[in-house]
Scaffold this motif. Structure first.
Motif, PDB file in Angstrom:
ATOM      1  N   GLN A 221       0.823  -1.209   0.000  1.00  0.00           N
ATOM      2  CA  GLN A 221       0.000   0.000   0.000  1.00  0.00           C
ATOM      3  C   GLN A 221       0.860   1.263   0.000  1.00  0.00           C
ATOM      4  OE1 GLN A 221      -2.815   0.072   3.218  1.00  0.00           O
ATOM      5  NE2 GLN A 221      -4.398  -0.914   2.008  1.00  0.00           N
TER       6      GLN A 221
ATOM      7  N   SER B 295       0.329   5.788  -0.356  1.00  0.00           N
ATOM      8  CA  SER B 295      -0.555   6.950  -0.440  1.00  0.00           C
ATOM      9  C   SER B 295      -0.369   7.565  -1.822  1.00  0.00           C
ATOM     10  CB  SER B 295      -0.218   7.960   0.654  1.00  0.00           C
ATOM     11  OG  SER B 295      -0.482   7.425   1.932  1.00  0.00           O
TER      12      SER B 295
ATOM     13  N   ASP C 218      -9.054   2.981 -11.784  1.00  0.00           N
ATOM     14  CA  ASP C 218      -9.430   2.460 -10.473  1.00  0.00           C
ATOM     15  C   ASP C 218      -8.184   2.169  -9.638  1.00  0.00           C
ATOM     16  OD1 ASP C 218     -12.052   2.488 -11.277  1.00  0.00           O
ATOM     17  OD2 ASP C 218     -12.122   0.366 -11.810  1.00  0.00           O
TER      18      ASP C 218
ATOM     19  N   SER D 148      -7.100  -0.366  -6.073  1.00  0.00           N
ATOM     20  CA  SER D 148      -7.615  -1.490  -5.295  1.00  0.00           C
ATOM     21  C   SER D 148      -6.481  -2.127  -4.514  1.00  0.00           C
ATOM     22  CB  SER D 148      -8.252  -2.523  -6.234  1.00  0.00           C
ATOM     23  OG  SER D 148      -8.640  -3.681  -5.535  1.00  0.00           O
TER      24      SER D 148
ATOM     25  N   THR E 199     -12.009   1.225  -6.065  1.00  0.00           N
ATOM     26  CA  THR E 199     -12.295   2.644  -5.843  1.00  0.00           C
ATOM     27  C   THR E 199     -12.040   3.395  -7.139  1.00  0.00           C
ATOM     28  OG1 THR E 199     -11.669   2.499  -3.511  1.00  0.00           O
ATOM     29  CG2 THR E 199     -11.700   4.687  -4.499  1.00  0.00           C
TER      30      THR E 199
ATOM     31  N   CYS F 292     -11.251   6.470  -9.465  1.00  0.00           N
ATOM     32  CA  CYS F 292     -10.607   7.791  -9.429  1.00  0.00           C
ATOM     33  C   CYS F 292     -11.050   8.672 -10.597  1.00  0.00           C
ATOM     34  CB  CYS F 292      -9.086   7.634  -9.461  1.00  0.00           C
ATOM     35  SG  CYS F 292      -8.358   7.153  -7.887  1.00  0.00           S
TER      36      CYS F 292
ATOM     37  N   CYS G 164      -5.727  11.386  -7.895  1.00  0.00           N
ATOM     38  CA  CYS G 164      -6.233  10.107  -7.374  1.00  0.00           C
ATOM     39  C   CYS G 164      -5.701   9.929  -5.955  1.00  0.00           C
ATOM     40  CB  CYS G 164      -5.797   8.950  -8.277  1.00  0.00           C
ATOM     41  SG  CYS G 164      -6.461   7.343  -7.785  1.00  0.00           S
ATOM     42  N   GLN G 165      -6.236  10.680  -5.029  1.00  0.00           N
ATOM     43  CA  GLN G 165      -5.725  10.689  -3.661  1.00  0.00           C
ATOM     44  C   GLN G 165      -6.357   9.555  -2.862  1.00  0.00           C
ATOM     45  OE1 GLN G 165      -6.301  14.715  -2.293  1.00  0.00           O
ATOM     46  NE2 GLN G 165      -4.612  15.498  -3.518  1.00  0.00           N
ATOM     47  N   GLN G 166      -5.765   8.390  -3.032  1.00  0.00           N
ATOM     48  CA  GLN G 166      -6.256   7.172  -2.395  1.00  0.00           C
ATOM     49  C   GLN G 166      -5.068   6.379  -1.841  1.00  0.00           C
ATOM     50  OE1 GLN G 166      -9.496   6.475  -2.059  1.00  0.00           O
ATOM     51  NE2 GLN G 166     -10.234   8.146  -3.353  1.00  0.00           N
ATOM     52  N   THR G 167      -5.372   5.424  -0.982  1.00  0.00           N
ATOM     53  CA  THR G 167      -4.356   4.516  -0.464  1.00  0.00           C
ATOM     54  C   THR G 167      -4.647   3.122  -1.013  1.00  0.00           C
ATOM     55  OG1 THR G 167      -4.078   5.784   1.566  1.00  0.00           O
ATOM     56  CG2 THR G 167      -3.327   3.505   1.604  1.00  0.00           C
ATOM     57  N   ALA G 168      -3.696   2.567  -1.758  1.00  0.00           N
ATOM     58  CA  ALA G 168      -3.942   1.281  -2.412  1.00  0.00           C
ATOM     59  C   ALA G 168      -2.633   0.657  -2.867  1.00  0.00           C
ATOM     60  CB  ALA G 168      -4.887   1.457  -3.598  1.00  0.00           C
TER      61      ALA G 168
END
Length: 284
Positions: free
Chosen positions: A75, A77, A108, A110, A123, A125, A144-148
């Motif tokens: 994972q 950030s 996406d 994931s 998720t 984006c 795309c400010q996600q954690t994956a």
């Protein structure tokens, strides 16, 4: 005053903390749902951003779905994803290669791979809503400010310009995923454009620390600033003590020392008197 200290603290990390292209990590891998000829997945992560055919990866024809997956191995950030799609020649020339296959794609993220998930399990984006005959930009930078762990570019779009060829096709020449290790100060990160070095593990950009001497200078400056801050705080505490209290303390010190000094002098004089007497010599 406290607000100013917080601004200075956060500004420091905004300057030194960065997002780096995570695709450059040795552990990152790129995978295509299928591969056409020699246009393999690694071409989308070779550092070459040219958008002509031989520099691009792309999938085979007659598929209902085509995807490209970036596996970061763990994972991270994520901040943004930049995609370079195939486009050649003059866009006004009918014989040039245009990015019409790029319409309707989606991005996406994931924690599971593309082969084990569908769009409802990821998720989203970004979704491109371009319709025929318009074209999306062939170079697009997507927030795309996600954690994956996985970043997935996918399409089910069958471009009418491909007729009689059928199916969804992706032609991605380069993909860059910018982010930093989970748990860092994500809101203060910056893209390390032109950095001398950016430590992906820590997420810090050492663009001004080109050698150990510079690092030592930085530590010395920080140390001097720390000592100065402590001295200023002690001075302020001293200044906040009422002058009457300081006077009483001084007077108390003098009174406490006076008897001690007098007793010492008396003891010394007595000793000298004994030495000078004949009685002292008899004792010896």
């Amino acid at each position: 005053m406290n607000a100013m200290r917080w601004i200075l603290f956060t500004s420091f990390f905004q300057v030194w903390h960065c997002f780096e292209n995570l695709c450059t990590k040795n552990t990152t891998s790129i995978l295509l749902s299928s591969c056409y000829a020699n246009n393999k997945a690694y071409l989308a992560n070779d550092g070459n951003v040219k958008t002509t055919e031989k520099y691009c990866s792309y999938t085979i024809i007659q598929q209902t779905k085509a995807w490209l997956q970036v596996d970061l191995w763990e994972q991270y950030s994520i901040n943004n994803v930049k995609i370079y799609y195939r486009s050649e020649g003059d866009l006004d020339d009918q014989y040039s290669w245009k990015q019409y296959r790029f319409r309707q794609f989606y991005l996406d993220v994931s924690d599971l791979p593309a082969s084990e998930t569908n769009t409802t399990q990821r998720t989203r984006c970004y979704t491109d809503n371009t319709t025929y005959p318009d074209l999306p930009p062939n170079i697009i930078d997507i927030p795309c400010q996600q954690t994956a762990r996985y970043v997935i570019v996918e399409t089910t779009y069958d471009a009418p310009e491909d007729d009689p060829t059928e199916g969804a096709i992706l032609e991605i020449c380069e993909i860059e995923v910018y982010g930093c290790r989970t748990g860092r100060f994500g809101s203060g990160c910056k893209i390390c454009s032109g950095c001398a070095h950016c430590d992906i593990t820590s997420g810090f950009c050492h663009q001004h620390l080109k050698d150990s001497s510079n690092l030592l200078i930085l530590y010395i400056v920080i140390g001097i600033m720390g000592v100065s801050f402590v001295c200023i705080q002690l001075f302020k505490i001293r200044q906040n003590i009422p002058s009457s209290m300081r006077t009483k303390e001084n007077q108390h010190d003098k009174k406490s020392l006076a008897p001690d000094n007098k007793d010492t002098r008396n003891a010394y004089q007595t000793l000298m008197h004994v030495r000078q007497s004949s009685h002292y010599e008899d004792l010896i």
